[in-house]
Write a protein that holds these residues in place. Structure first.
Motif, PDB file in Angstrom:
ATOM      1  N   SER A  37       3.452   1.135  -5.949  1.00 26.48           N
ATOM      2  CA  SER A  37       2.477   0.984  -5.863  1.00 26.48           C
ATOM      3  C   SER A  37       1.990   1.721  -4.890  1.00 26.48           C
ATOM      4  O   SER A  37       2.499   3.212  -4.206  1.00 26.48           O
ATOM      5  CB  SER A  37       2.478  -0.202  -5.227  1.00 26.48           C
ATOM      6  N   SER A  84       1.177  -7.117  -6.199  1.00 27.62           N
ATOM      7  CA  SER A  84       0.313  -7.963  -4.746  1.00 27.62           C
ATOM      8  C   SER A  84       0.903  -9.067  -5.077  1.00 27.62           C
ATOM      9  O   SER A  84       0.910  -9.739  -6.481  1.00 27.62           O
ATOM     10  CB  SER A  84      -1.539  -7.407  -5.324  1.00 27.62           C
ATOM     11  N   THR A  86       0.771  -1.351   0.359  1.00 26.03           N
ATOM     12  CA  THR A  86       0.061   0.086   0.056  1.00 26.03           C
ATOM     13  C   THR A  86       0.847   1.359  -0.494  1.00 26.03           C
ATOM     14  O   THR A  86       0.641   2.272  -0.156  1.00 26.03           O
ATOM     15  CB  THR A  86      -1.032  -0.533   1.427  1.00 26.03           C
ATOM     16  N   ALA A 104      -2.106   3.047  -2.189  1.00 27.04           N
ATOM     17  CA  ALA A 104      -3.226   2.565  -1.430  1.00 27.04           C
ATOM     18  C   ALA A 104      -4.227   1.963  -1.802  1.00 27.04           C
ATOM     19  O   ALA A 104      -4.715   0.576  -2.199  1.00 27.04           O
ATOM     20  CB  ALA A 104      -3.735   4.141  -0.743  1.00 27.04           C
ATOM     21  N   ASN A 105      -3.336   1.479  -3.879  1.00 26.91           N
ATOM     22  CA  ASN A 105      -4.743   1.187  -4.502  1.00 26.91           C
ATOM     23  C   ASN A 105      -3.977  -0.374  -4.303  1.00 26.91           C
ATOM     24  O   ASN A 105      -4.379  -1.123  -5.558  1.00 26.91           O
ATOM     25  CB  ASN A 105      -4.522   1.836  -6.111  1.00 26.91           C
ATOM     26  N   GLY A 106      -2.867  -0.661  -4.084  1.00 31.76           N
ATOM     27  CA  GLY A 106      -2.379  -1.541  -4.180  1.00 31.76           C
ATOM     28  C   GLY A 106      -2.133  -2.333  -5.210  1.00 31.76           C
ATOM     29  O   GLY A 106      -2.438  -3.308  -5.601  1.00 31.76           O
ATOM     30  N   THR A 110       0.702  -5.364   3.650  1.00 33.42           N
ATOM     31  CA  THR A 110      -0.362  -5.161   3.984  1.00 33.42           C
ATOM     32  C   THR A 110      -1.012  -6.990   3.841  1.00 33.42           C
ATOM     33  O   THR A 110      -0.824  -6.937   2.999  1.00 33.42           O
ATOM     34  CB  THR A 110      -1.945  -4.350   3.105  1.00 33.42           C
TER      35      THR A 110
END
Length: 256
Positions: free
Chosen positions: A240, A247, A134, A242-244, A149
């Protein structure tokens, strides 16, 4: 036998005649001359049978005679009258099992049975996780990527401190990674690793903000470790927020 008897009788008769002739001759010699002997006469007829004698005393019993030979089989006699029904006899010993007969025809389907009670659901082993960055990871070191996260971690098999998934349930797993690079001319190449060996890679080098993703199915045993890391220091410029955009996910497809 009769011839002998006849000769004997004839000779005896001649002897008697001679004897009488000699006697007569002796008597006659004193007074006359002897004559010639005469021819013997014929036999007389058999005399009449005498009366039957009295029965003699009963003789002793004779010895037992030898066993005679079997006689011939006689003719079959006529069928006799049917006799009265006899009582039931005792049950006999069960006979041996006979040979298997030919298979019979398939019968008609039976009627639908009563619906049974609802059974208990079998327990299913579960393991799944999804983690993201994040915040901007920047130029990440060539080492396991520790995502900041955790979205999902069913079974707690993903270790956030090491950035590695550690297999606790042997089976087949699915893993997926997505990586985004910074704006500009740069490269990003991310690998999915298993126990230190590269399995698959996701790579992008286009201008601007671009991302790359890949997926792999792995057969794991207990203790196997899976993680992501950059290829090298020239392909590690990540982006990257907060939209991730970066991953890493995995889940158990089915247990072994």
């Amino acid at each position: 036998m009769y011839l002998g008897f006849y000769m004997f009788f004839t000779i005896a008769t001649i002897q008697i005649s001679i004897t009488y002739a000699q006697t007569d001759t002796a008597a006659c010699n004193s007074c006359c001359t002897a004559g010639v002997p005469g021819i013997p006469g014929h036999h007389g007829n058999p005399g009449v049978s005498g009366p039957q004698g009295m029965n003699g005393a009963k003789g002793e019993q004779g010895m037992k005679g030898e066993h005679g030979m079997n006689g011939e089989q006689g003719m079959k006699g006529e069928q006799g009258m049917k006799g009265d029904k006899g009582s039931n006899g005792l049950d006999g010993i069960p006979g041996k099992l006979g040979p298997t007969g030919p298979q019979g025809l398939i019968g008609l389907p039976g009627s639908k049975g009563v619906k049974g009670e609802k059974g208990e659901q079998a327990s299913q082993q579960k393991s799944a996780f999804s983690v993201v960055f994040t915040s901007d990871p920047g130029r990440h070191a060539v080492s396991p990527m520790k995502y900041d996260t955790i979205i999902t971690n069913v079974g707690d098999d993903y270790n956030n401190e090491t950035g590695k998934f550690v297999c606790a349930i042997p089976g087949v797993y699915v893993f997926q990674v997505n990586s985004m690079k910074i704006n500009g001319r740069s490269n990003v190449l991310t690998k999915i690793m298993k126990n230190g060996n590269s399995q698959v890679s996701a790579w992008t080098s286009a201008d601007g903000y671009n991302s790359a993703s890949t997926m792999v199915v792995l057969d794991l045993v207990s203790g196997d470790q899976v993680w992501t890391q950059p290829q090298d220091l020239s392909t590690n410029n990540y982006k990257s927020n907060a939209n991730g955009y970066c991953s890493f996910s995995g889940f158990l497809l089915y247990a072994a």
